[in-house]
Design a protein around this motif. Structure first.
Motif, PDB file in Angstrom:
ATOM      1  N   PHE A 105      75.559  58.143  33.627  1.00 44.80           N
ATOM      2  CA  PHE A 105      76.180  58.646  35.142  1.00 44.80           C
ATOM      3  C   PHE A 105      77.000  57.381  35.798  1.00 44.80           C
ATOM      4  O   PHE A 105      76.325  56.180  35.311  1.00 44.80           O
ATOM      5  N   HIS A 106      78.095  57.717  36.410  1.00 49.10           N
ATOM      6  CA  HIS A 106      78.676  56.884  37.116  1.00 49.10           C
ATOM      7  C   HIS A 106      78.410  57.024  38.671  1.00 49.10           C
ATOM      8  O   HIS A 106      78.623  58.013  39.231  1.00 49.10           O
ATOM      9  N   LEU A 107      77.871  55.791  39.197  1.00 49.69           N
ATOM     10  CA  LEU A 107      77.593  56.003  40.648  1.00 49.69           C
ATOM     11  C   LEU A 107      78.694  54.921  41.542  1.00 49.69           C
ATOM     12  O   LEU A 107      78.816  53.851  41.247  1.00 49.69           O
ATOM     13  N   ASP A 108      79.707  55.635  42.270  1.00 51.41           N
ATOM     14  CA  ASP A 108      80.445  54.898  42.981  1.00 51.41           C
ATOM     15  C   ASP A 108      80.131  54.321  44.368  1.00 51.41           C
ATOM     16  O   ASP A 108      79.421  55.117  44.849  1.00 51.41           O
ATOM     17  N   LEU A 109      80.181  53.150  44.430  1.00 50.61           N
ATOM     18  CA  LEU A 109      79.464  52.654  45.618  1.00 50.61           C
ATOM     19  C   LEU A 109      80.317  52.692  46.817  1.00 50.61           C
ATOM     20  O   LEU A 109      79.681  52.787  47.915  1.00 50.61           O
ATOM     21  N   ALA A 110      81.604  53.206  46.668  1.00 48.13           N
ATOM     22  CA  ALA A 110      82.140  53.499  48.204  1.00 48.13           C
ATOM     23  C   ALA A 110      81.820  54.759  48.759  1.00 48.13           C
ATOM     24  O   ALA A 110      81.751  55.026  49.698  1.00 48.13           O
ATOM     25  N   SER A 111      81.793  55.864  47.584  1.00 45.39           N
ATOM     26  CA  SER A 111      81.501  57.314  48.173  1.00 45.39           C
ATOM     27  C   SER A 111      80.401  57.573  48.050  1.00 45.39           C
ATOM     28  O   SER A 111      79.805  58.552  48.653  1.00 45.39           O
ATOM     29  N   ASP A 112      79.381  56.767  47.169  1.00 47.99           N
ATOM     30  CA  ASP A 112      77.974  57.218  46.909  1.00 47.99           C
ATOM     31  C   ASP A 112      77.768  58.372  46.159  1.00 47.99           C
ATOM     32  O   ASP A 112      76.893  59.183  45.945  1.00 47.99           O
ATOM     33  N   HIS A 113      79.006  58.563  45.350  1.00 49.01           N
ATOM     34  CA  HIS A 113      79.057  60.073  44.419  1.00 49.01           C
ATOM     35  C   HIS A 113      78.477  59.600  43.189  1.00 49.01           C
ATOM     36  O   HIS A 113      78.854  58.486  42.558  1.00 49.01           O
ATOM     37  N   VAL A 114      77.870  60.454  42.563  1.00 49.31           N
ATOM     38  CA  VAL A 114      77.312  60.394  41.250  1.00 49.31           C
ATOM     39  C   VAL A 114      78.061  61.281  40.245  1.00 49.31           C
ATOM     40  O   VAL A 114      77.941  62.393  40.763  1.00 49.31           O
ATOM     41  N   THR A 115      78.464  60.707  39.117  1.00 51.14           N
ATOM     42  CA  THR A 115      79.283  61.593  38.349  1.00 51.14           C
ATOM     43  C   THR A 115      78.733  61.500  36.842  1.00 51.14           C
ATOM     44  O   THR A 115      78.539  60.266  36.382  1.00 51.14           O
ATOM     45  N   ARG A 116      78.432  62.555  36.017  1.00 47.85           N
ATOM     46  CA  ARG A 116      78.035  62.455  34.804  1.00 47.85           C
ATOM     47  C   ARG A 116      78.979  62.086  33.765  1.00 47.85           C
ATOM     48  O   ARG A 116      80.237  62.621  33.760  1.00 47.85           O
ATOM     49  N   ILE A 117      78.871  61.236  32.867  1.00 46.01           N
ATOM     50  CA  ILE A 117      80.148  60.539  31.953  1.00 46.01           C
ATOM     51  C   ILE A 117      79.714  61.209  30.883  1.00 46.01           C
ATOM     52  O   ILE A 117      80.979  61.534  30.060  1.00 46.01           O
ATOM     53  N   THR A 118      78.546  61.390  30.129  1.00 49.55           N
ATOM     54  CA  THR A 118      78.691  61.898  28.874  1.00 49.55           C
ATOM     55  C   THR A 118      78.005  63.224  28.813  1.00 49.55           C
ATOM     56  O   THR A 118      77.284  63.449  29.806  1.00 49.55           O
ATOM     57  N   HIS A 119      78.498  64.117  27.799  1.00 49.27           N
ATOM     58  CA  HIS A 119      78.131  65.609  28.107  1.00 49.27           C
ATOM     59  C   HIS A 119      77.478  66.114  26.656  1.00 49.27           C
ATOM     60  O   HIS A 119      77.550  67.299  26.604  1.00 49.27           O
ATOM     61  N   ASP A 120      76.986  65.460  25.985  1.00 48.17           N
ATOM     62  CA  ASP A 120      76.383  65.982  24.725  1.00 48.17           C
ATOM     63  C   ASP A 120      74.933  65.799  24.903  1.00 48.17           C
ATOM     64  O   ASP A 120      74.318  65.721  26.093  1.00 48.17           O
TER      65      ASP A 120
END
Length: 701
Positions: A361-376
Motif C-alpha cells: 500500500f502507499h500512504l501519502d503523508l500530505a493527504s493521509d490517504h492509503v492506496t493499494r499498489i499491488t492487486h494480485d
C-alpha cells in the motif's frame, strides 16, 4: 468466489506428472529464498538462497546477486560451508554479511562466532573485518555515510570485548550453564535468556576497502551505544539515519508483576546522548524507520490488550526535533506489517494483511490517504525502494509460489509486477489453488484458500484436510516451507486453509469477534467454511480430517472435544490446559492480558477430553518455550486416561504421540521435518483413507 492458480503439469494426455511434492526428499531439497537488500545506487540486488548441506541435516544460505532489470541470470556470490546471512550494502557499494568461518586464531566453523565479512564492490575475495566474542548480526548501514550499526551479545559483567571473551571461555571451560535472574522473562521461543544480553554497536567504515590491511578484527572499532542494556534490546528493531548521526531502536522496559512494554529510544552518535523518542499511550512502540532527511521516524504502536479488548496496531510519525507524534491513516482498518520510505519523503510503502493477501500500500503523508499498489493474490515482504522512486523491489509469495524477487512499478504503470531471474525457479505444483467463501452464523463473511489435487472431480472426489493456522493473530496468505499444504495435496487431499475470527486482514471487528472467546466464533467459523468446502462435488464429505499447530493446535483440540465429524485430528505444539499454559509460557504477561481466569475456564480444551472419540496425533518438541512441553505431555496422558477411545490389554490406543527431544515450536531440522510429514501422512492415511497403520523403523527404539 473462485480464483485458480498453479494448474498441475500434465504430459498432454491428462496424466499427472511428478512434482517435488510427490517425494519428501525432493521437497526438502528445494531451494528457499529469503532476505532482500538493494545497493544505495539501485544497481545491485542481493537475496539469500538456502539449500540442504551434504548430510541433508541443515540448510545453508548463500548470497546471490539478482539483476534489478530482470534480464541477466542470478549469480552466486558466497560459498561458505556454514552459509551467510544479514547482507547489507555500504554507501560505497561494498557488500557486508555475517558468517561463521575459520579464522586466523584457529577457531573452526563449529565453534567460531559469526563474524562480519566484506565483499568489495570492485570484486575480489571476501575478507573478515570484525569478529566479536558474542558474534555479529542484524546489520544496518547508513545510506549516505560510512556507518555500520550491528548487534552483538556480551556477558553482564564484561566491560569490553576482551573481558567478555575471557568470561565466556571460563564458563565454557568450567562447564557452567547456570543463569541467575532477577526479572522476567527468562526464556524466549527456544532460547534461554542470559547470562549475556544483546548490545547495539556502531562503527565507522572505510569508504574504500583498499584503506584496510590485514585480516583481523582490528579493522573496525565498535562503540557500544548502551553499555549496560540488560534485556532492553532483546529482539530489538532499529534503524540508522541516512547520514549516520542518529540511531532509533525499540527498547524493552520492565514493568511491575512481570509485565513489560516497548518504547522507542533515540541515540545521538556525536553527543552520545540517549533519550526516549516515544513512550506510553497505553501501547508498545516499535519498527522505527528514519525519513530520508532524518527529521522524522515512522513507527508502529500496539495497544495494550485486555480480557475484553483486542490490541490495535497503528502507524505513526514522530518529529525527531520536538518528539511530537502524529497518527497516520487513522481510518484505515488494517494492521501494518512493514514500512519503507519513498526517497522524496512524501509517503510510505506499507505491507498489511488484507483479505487473504498481503499487498503493498502507499500512504501519502500530505493527504493521509492509503492506496493499494499491488492487486494480485500474493504477500509481499522485504521492501527495497529504488533511489529514484520509480520502483520497489520485494519478495513475493502466495500459496501458489514460494518467495521470489520481483520489481513493482511505482510510476507510470503503477502496480505492474515483474518477476526477476531468481537463483531457482518456482516448483511445479501437484494441483491448483482456489478459494472458498461463505458466511458465519452471525453473518460475517469467512473465507479460505483451498488447494485441490490434480484429477479431483465429482467422479473421484478428494478427501478434505482442514488446516488451521496459528497465531492466533495471523492469516494463511503466504507460502510456508514448514507448513506446506502441497505435500498433502500430492497425497490426494484437498487442503482447506481458512481464516476464522481472530485472523488479520479483515478489520478490527473480525479480530474482536474471537478475542477472549477462542471456543466461540473461531470454532463456528471453521465449521462454516468446512461446510462450504465439502458442499463441492469434487470433495468427499465422508473422508475428512483436521489439523493445526500452536493456536491451530489449540483449535484442533477444541474441535476434537466438540464434534465427531472428522476421522482424524493432528495437533502440533498445542495449547491444552489454559490455566497451565498461561503461567508457563515464555511471555506470560502477554497472554495474561487476554486469559483472565474466566476466559481460561470457559475456553480450555482439557475440560472436554471425555467427549473425544476421534483418533488424535499429538506432536511436541521439548525445546518449545512458547507452548511448553507440559501442554503436550498433559494432553497425551489425558487422552490415554480420559478420552472415549478404547484401550487394549497392553495399554495401547489409536492415539499417537510424536515427541522431538531437541526440537522447538516448529520442528526445523530437515531430517525431523521429513519425519513430521511421514508420520502425519501415515496417520491420516490410516484413519482417513483406511490404509494400514504405517511402520517407520527409524522411529522405533
Amino acid at each position: 468466489m473462485t480464483h485458480h492458480h498453479g494448474a498441475p503439469t500434465t504430459n498432454g494426455c491428462d496424466e499427472k506428472l511428478s512434482t517435488p511434492f510427490d517425494d519428501l526428499d525432493a521437497y526438502m531439497a528445494l531451494p528457499r529464498m529469503s532476505g532482500l537488500t538493494l545497493s544505495p545506487d539501485g544497481t545491485r540486488l542481493v537475496v539469500g538462497c538456502a539449500s540442504l548441506d551434504a548430510k541433508s541435516t541443515a540448510y545453508r544460505t548463500a548470497l546471490w546477486e539478482v539483476d534489478p532489470a530482470g534480464t541477466a541470470p542470478a549469480v552466486r556470490l558466497t560459498r561458505g560451508a556454514k552459509g551467510e546471512s544479514g547482507a547489507a550494502f555500504t554507501c560505497g557499494g561494498d557488500l557486508l554479511f555475517t558468517a561463521a568461518r575459520p579464522d586466523s586464531d584457529g577457531n573452526s566453523e563449529d565453534d567460531a562466532p559469526a563474524g562480519l565479512w566484506r565483499l568489495p564492490a570492485r570484486g575480489g575475495e571476501a575478507e573478515l573485518v570484525a569478529l566479536m566474542p558474542g558474534g555479529v548480526s542484524g546489520l544496518r548501514t547508513a545510506r549516505s555515510a560510512p556507518v555500520l550499526l550491528a548487534s552483538t551479545s556480551m556477558l553482564a559483567s564484561a566491560v569490553d570485548t576482551d573481558s567478555d571473551e575471557k568470561l565466556r571461555k571460563a564458563r565454557k571451560d568450567n562447564k557452567v550453564s547456570a543463569i541467575l535472574h532477577s526479572g522476567y522473562p527468562v526464556r524466549y521461543w527456544d532460547a534461554d535468556l542470559g547470562p549475556d544480553a544483546p548490545h547495539l554497536v556502531v562503527a565507522e567504515l572505510a569508504r574504500d576497502t583498499s584503506e584496510i590491511a590485514g585480516v583481523r578484527s582490528a579493522h573496525l572499532t565498535f562503540a557500544d551505544l548502551a553499555p549496560a542494556p540488560g534485556q532492553a534490546l532483546r529482539e530489538a528493531h532499529y534503524d540508522v539515519s541516512a547520514d549516520g548521526s542518529m540511531v532509533a531502536t525499540s527498547w524493552q522496559v520492565a514493568e511491575a508483576r512481570g509485565s513489560q512494554r516497548s518504547d522507542l529510544m533515540l541515540f545521538n552518535r556525536s553527543s552520545g546522548a540517549k533519550q526516549v523518542l516515544v513512550s506510553g499511550g497505553n501501547a508498545s512502540w516499535g519498527e522505527p524507520a528514519f525519513s530520508p532527511d532524518g527529521s522524522y521516524v515512522a513507527c508502529v504502536s500496539e495497544s495494550v490488550s485486555t480480557p475484553l479488548q483486542a490490541p490495535v496496531i497503528r502507524v505513526h510519525l514522530v518529529n525527531v526535533a520536538d518528539r511530537s507524534v502524529r497518527q497516520l491513516a487513522a481510518s484505515w482498518d488494517r494492521w501494518p506489517a512493514s514500512m519503507a520510505w519513498l526517497p522524496d519523503g512524501t509517503g510510505l510503502l506499507i505491507t498489511a494483511d488484507d483479505n487473504g493477501r498481503s499487498p503493498i500500500f502507499h500512504l501519502d503523508l500530505a493527504s493521509d490517504h492509503v492506496t493499494r499498489i499491488t492487486h494480485d493474490d500474493a504477500a509481499y515482504t522485504d521492501l527495497q525502494v529504488a533511489p529514484d522512486g520509480s520502483a520497489v523491489y520485494a519478495l513475493r509469495s502466495s500459496y501458489a509460489a514460494p518467495a521470489h524477487p520481483v520489481r513493482v512499478v511505482l510510476a507510470g504503470d503503477c502496480g505492474v509486477v515483474t518477476p526477476l531471474q531468481a537463483p531457482a525457479p518456482n516448483p511445479d505444483l501437484p494441483g491448483a489453488l482456489t478459494e472458498v467463501a461463505t458466511h458465519a452464523a452471525d453473518g460475517h463473511p469467512v473465507r479460505g484458500w483451498l488447494a485441490m489435487p490434480a484429477g479431483a472431480s465429482s467422479a473421484t472426489p478428494a478427501p478434505l484436510l482442514l488446516w488451521i493456522h496459528g497465531g492466533p493473530l495471523g492469516s494463511w496468505n503466504a507460502w510456508s516451507w514448514r507448513w506446506n499444504p502441497w505435500l498433502m495435496v500430492a497425497a490426494g487431499y484437498a487442503v482447506l486453509l481458512p481464516d476464522p475470527a481472530l485472523s488479520t486482514g479483515y478489520g478490527q471487528e473480525f479480530i474482536q469477534r474471537g478475542w477472549g472467546a477462542w471456543g466461540g466464533a473461531p470454532y463456528t467459523d471453521l465449521l462454516a467454511v468446512t461446510d462450504a468446502a465439502i458442499a463441492r462435488a469434487d470433495i468427499d464429505a465422508s473422508r475428512t480430517a483436521a489439523m493445526g499447530g500452536s493456536f491451530g493446535g489449540y483449535m484442533a483440540n477444541w474441535v476434537a472435544g466438540h464434534t465427531d465429524r472428522f476421522s482424524a485430528i493432528v495437533t502440533h505444539a498445542s495449547l491444552w490446559a489454559l490455566d497451565q499454559f498461561g503461567p508457563t509460557t515464555d511471555a506470560s504477561y502477554y497472554w495474561g492480558r487476554e486469559m483472565s481466569p474466566e476466559m481460561s475456564e470457559a475456553n480450555s480444551p482439557h475440560h472436554h477430553v471425555g467427549k473425544i472419540v476421534t483418533p488424535m496425533l499429538v506432536i511436541h518438541g521439548d525445546r518449545d518455550y512458547r507452548v511448553p512441553i507440559g501442554e503436550g505431555l498433559r494432553l497425551w496422558y489425558e487422552l490415554i486416561s480420559k478420552s472415549q477411545l478404547p484401550i487394549d490389554d497392553d495399554g495401547k490406543t489409536a492415539h499417537r504421540l510424536l515427541y522431538f527431544p531437541n526440537e522447538n515450536h516448529w520442528v526445523l531440522s530437515p531430517q525431523h521435518a521429513k519425519i513430521w510429514y511421514e508420520v502425519v501422512l501415515g496417520f491420516l492415511a490410516e484413519h482417513v483413507l483406511g490404509q494400514g497403520a504405517p511402520t517407520l523403523p527409524e522411529l522405533l527404539g
